[in-house]
Design a protein around this motif. Structure first.
Motif, short mmCIF file in Angstrom:
data_model
loop_
_atom_site.label_atom_id
_atom_site.label_comp_id
_atom_site.label_asym_id
_atom_site.label_seq_id
_atom_site.Cartn_x
_atom_site.Cartn_y
_atom_site.Cartn_z
N LYS A 33 1.20 -1.40 0.37
CA LYS A 33 -0.16 0.11 -0.07
C LYS A 33 0.97 1.26 0.59
O LYS A 33 0.84 2.38 -0.87
CB LYS A 33 -0.59 0.05 1.57
N ARG A 37 1.35 4.01 -3.04
CA ARG A 37 1.05 5.53 -2.90
C ARG A 37 2.03 6.64 -2.77
O ARG A 37 1.92 6.88 -3.52
CB ARG A 37 0.98 6.32 -1.32
N THR A 42 -3.74 2.97 -5.35
CA THR A 42 -4.04 2.56 -4.16
C THR A 42 -4.83 0.68 -4.28
O THR A 42 -4.11 0.67 -5.53
CB THR A 42 -5.94 3.40 -4.13
N GLY A 43 -5.10 0.02 -3.04
CA GLY A 43 -4.83 -1.33 -3.50
C GLY A 43 -5.54 -1.69 -4.08
O GLY A 43 -5.53 -2.64 -4.96
N GLN A 45 -6.92 -0.35 -7.33
CA GLN A 45 -6.24 -0.55 -8.63
C GLN A 45 -4.97 -1.19 -8.69
O GLN A 45 -4.73 -1.46 -9.87
CB GLN A 45 -5.93 1.68 -8.11
N ARG A 80 -11.58 5.75 -12.04
CA ARG A 80 -10.21 6.74 -11.87
C ARG A 80 -9.62 6.33 -11.69
O ARG A 80 -8.85 7.19 -12.01
CB ARG A 80 -10.61 6.67 -10.14
#
Lengths: 167, 167
Positions: A33, A37, A42-43, A45, A80
């Motif tokens: 994670k 970042r 994100t996880g 994704q 996203r």
DNA sequence: CTCCGATGTTTCGCACACTGAATATCAGGG
DNA sequence: CCCTGATATTCAGTGTGCGAAACATCGGAG
């Protein structure tokens, strides 16, 4: 989390093994994670990109099935990711309802880059083990996974996962 | 997740071991989450109750440390759990800044009820292993966890996790 | 004692993940 | 053609998670 498990002689080995597995995965997830970042991901994704990288383009439904989430969840995640140029949507020509999700070159590149830090963590630690320990571990875990798989299937048969919602 | 890992003869054992651990934890988490839903709880709530059940009352800071989350996150989780009667807040008498989190009887009962399905999953599979395999697994995993712990510490030292924000 | 920095908790704004209930669109059978 | 089922999206609501800032309290320096 070591003591205080009423009685607790019989399941001692078991308890400690579960503990170790939980620790190892928690640590791996935390590092992943954090690495994600750093690249603005994100996880989920990362997870989606890894699936697409592994099996190629997928429809949204197939992707949500592989990620064990609902279509509406994946729609948001793909939104996203598309916004950030990681994937593109393409309507299928054979069935105009389905939307194929395709990872862009940029997305694939990031997918290849991210998870290494997490796997390297394990890899380094595993390399430090003796060879015979490694093969023993591999064999034991395989057996273990098989037992769990069997139990899960049986468990699912008894208590289906809220799949139906009759009107 | 089985092929497509460029090259891939050298780290074969390692790759499969990582895979097995990932599978085991993913499966455990899925089952836990599903079981938690049945009782109206969420993952982090179960996690919090388990920690409190295991080590007794904790301050909010201690709880957030054990759950690897920020204080502000835990405040929200505790809010909802207090709303649902799973825990209570009690100001410490020695230091009136700290808030002790205590699981109610209702909360403990649920904590005892839920995670069994998940742990039983492992426990059943582990019991099916030979005794010598169990102790070997325990020893190997302990070594492995230690190596990972060391690597993580080193890794953290190089790339601190955005902890400082000088004014 | 008073002030000041440190510590523990909460509040606020923001973003993401996730779900279930509509809704629009399309495919295929009667 | 119309109905049914499948596919994807939108919407409202909840939970999780973070950082910045507010707030109360503690502890020590002066």
């Amino acid at each position: 989390m070591t003591e205080a498990h009423q009685g607790g002689e019989r399941g001692d080995d078991i308890h400690r093994i579960v503990e170790a597995i939980l620790y190892l995965y928690t640590e791996s997830r935390r590092v992943t994670k954090q690495a994600a970042r750093h690249m603005g991901l994100t996880g989920p994704q990362v997870s989606a990109l890894k699936v697409l990288e592994a099996v190629g383009d997928l429809s949204l439904s197939e992707l949500s099935f592989r990620m064990s989430a609902r279509n509406s969840t994946i729609t948001g995640i793909v939104d996203r990711m598309e916004r950030d140029g990681l994937v593109v949507r393409e309507r299928s020509s054979s069935d105009r309802r389905v939307v194929m999700i395709r990872a862009t070159e940029h997305g694939k590149e990031i997918a290849r880059g991210v998870p290494l830090t997490s796997l390297e963590l394990f890899a380094g630690a595993l390399r430090a083990l003796h060879v015979e320990d490694r093969s023993a571990l591999r064999r034991i875990l395989r057996d273990l996974a098989e037992h769990v798989r069997a139990e899960v299937e049986e468990h699912e048969r008894e208590a289906p996962a809220d799949g139906d919602a009759p009107p």
